[in-house]
Scaffold this active site. Structure first.
Site, PDB file in Angstrom:
ATOM      1  N   SER A 214      -8.483  -0.224  -4.436  1.00  0.00           N
ATOM      2  CA  SER A 214      -8.785   1.112  -4.941  1.00  0.00           C
ATOM      3  C   SER A 214      -7.852   1.408  -6.097  1.00  0.00           C
ATOM      4  O   SER A 214      -6.790   0.781  -6.234  1.00  0.00           O
ATOM      5  CB  SER A 214      -8.586   2.149  -3.831  1.00  0.00           C
TER       6      SER A 214
ATOM      7  N   TYR B 105      -4.048   7.522   2.736  1.00  0.00           N
ATOM      8  CA  TYR B 105      -4.935   6.576   2.051  1.00  0.00           C
ATOM      9  C   TYR B 105      -4.168   5.791   0.989  1.00  0.00           C
ATOM     10  O   TYR B 105      -4.313   4.564   0.888  1.00  0.00           O
ATOM     11  CB  TYR B 105      -6.102   7.328   1.420  1.00  0.00           C
TER      12      TYR B 105
END
Length: 278
Positions: A147, A160
């Site tokens: 990501s 996250y």
């Protein structure tokens, strides 16, 4: 399709029932690969099979990436069905919806940390453990979905972001440990219009990031990234996965992450500080 970059390959994709996982599965099939898709929702897996032009080259396994036995079963069924395993795409994940530390209680942080890391990090590690023996036989590869949050802040909250930084480190460590037989790389995706869900421990399991895209109207300002008019369709992010899976196209490449994030890395921070509201 014949003559694709992955002609004759056999791949296993975790979290392949929706979003980028499904898009990669469909792209791999189009490139000539046979694909096993692992996911928790049987109905979604059936949709993936129903959409395949050649059902003989797709197999599904229902299960959770946090369960080692399920992952070993998926690897074995891939080998039984297609004769080998060339590529593992470790992909299943959850997002924390940018829930900041100051918006989490101690109890929420405790339980949500365990859930986010068990899916996003342990799920990748368990998949690699289940697959590495077969990948050694084929001199295959692992491709991890990373990501922009693997490199930069504010792509998620602390849970996250920390999990995706951990995945980046895991990718690099495994690239060293499994060389020279197995290549390990990653694709650091930016924002996509997918059915990515949040942690059940934060009551976000039924919330989909796709709803945020649905609310965007014609007068909504573009996202603050250089390629602000780039597509958010998961299918447009699948090219790097094909490249990294292909021995012919990326044989010398390992320990590398391709940033497919619209140029976030050259943008800089959108805001000077994240805590001005405190």
């Amino acid at each position: 399709m014949s003559g694709g970059w992955l002609e004759g390959y056999a791949a296993l994709i975790t979290g392949g029932g929706s979003g980028i996982g499904r898009a990669v599965a469909e792209r791999f099939l189009a490139e000539g690969a046979s694909v096993t898709v692992l996911g928790r929702d049987r109905s979604r897996l059936e949709e993936v099979v129903d959409s395949a032009a050649d059902r003989s080259r797709i197999h599904t396994v229902t299960g959770d990436v946090r369960d080692s036995d399920t992952l070993h079963t998926a690897v074995q069924e891939t080998v039984d069905r297609f004769g080998k395993l060339d590529t593992l795409v470790a992909n299943a994940g959850v997002w924390d919806y940018q829930r900041q530390l100051t918006r989490l209680t101690a109890d929420e942080l405790d339980t949500a940390f365990d859930e986010v890391f068990s899916v996003n990090v342990k799920g990748y590690l368990l998949a690699a453990e289940a697959a590495w023996r077969e990948l050694v036989k084929t001199r295959g590869s692992i491709v991890m979905t990373l990501s922009n949050a693997s490199f930069y802040v504010n792509g998620g909250g602390p849970l996250y972001t920390a999990s995706k930084h951990a995945c980046l480190g895991l990718m690099r460590e495994l690239a060293y440990e499994l060389a020279p037989k197995v290549r390990v790389n990653g694709v650091a995706c930016g924002g996509m219009n997918t059915d990515l869900r949040g942690p059940r421990s934060l009551s976000l399991a039924d919330r989909s990031i796709a709803a945020s895209f649905a609310r965007r109207g014609p007068d909504t300002p573009p996202p603050p990234i250089p390629l602000h008019d780039s597509s958010t369709d998961p299918r447009d992010f699948t090219g790097p996965y094909v490249l990294l899976a292909s021995r012919a196209q990326s044989g010398p490449v390992t320990g590398h992450a391709i940033n497919a994030d619209g140029g976030i890395g050259v943008r800089g921070f959108a805001h000077a500080a994240g805590g001005d509201h405190l």
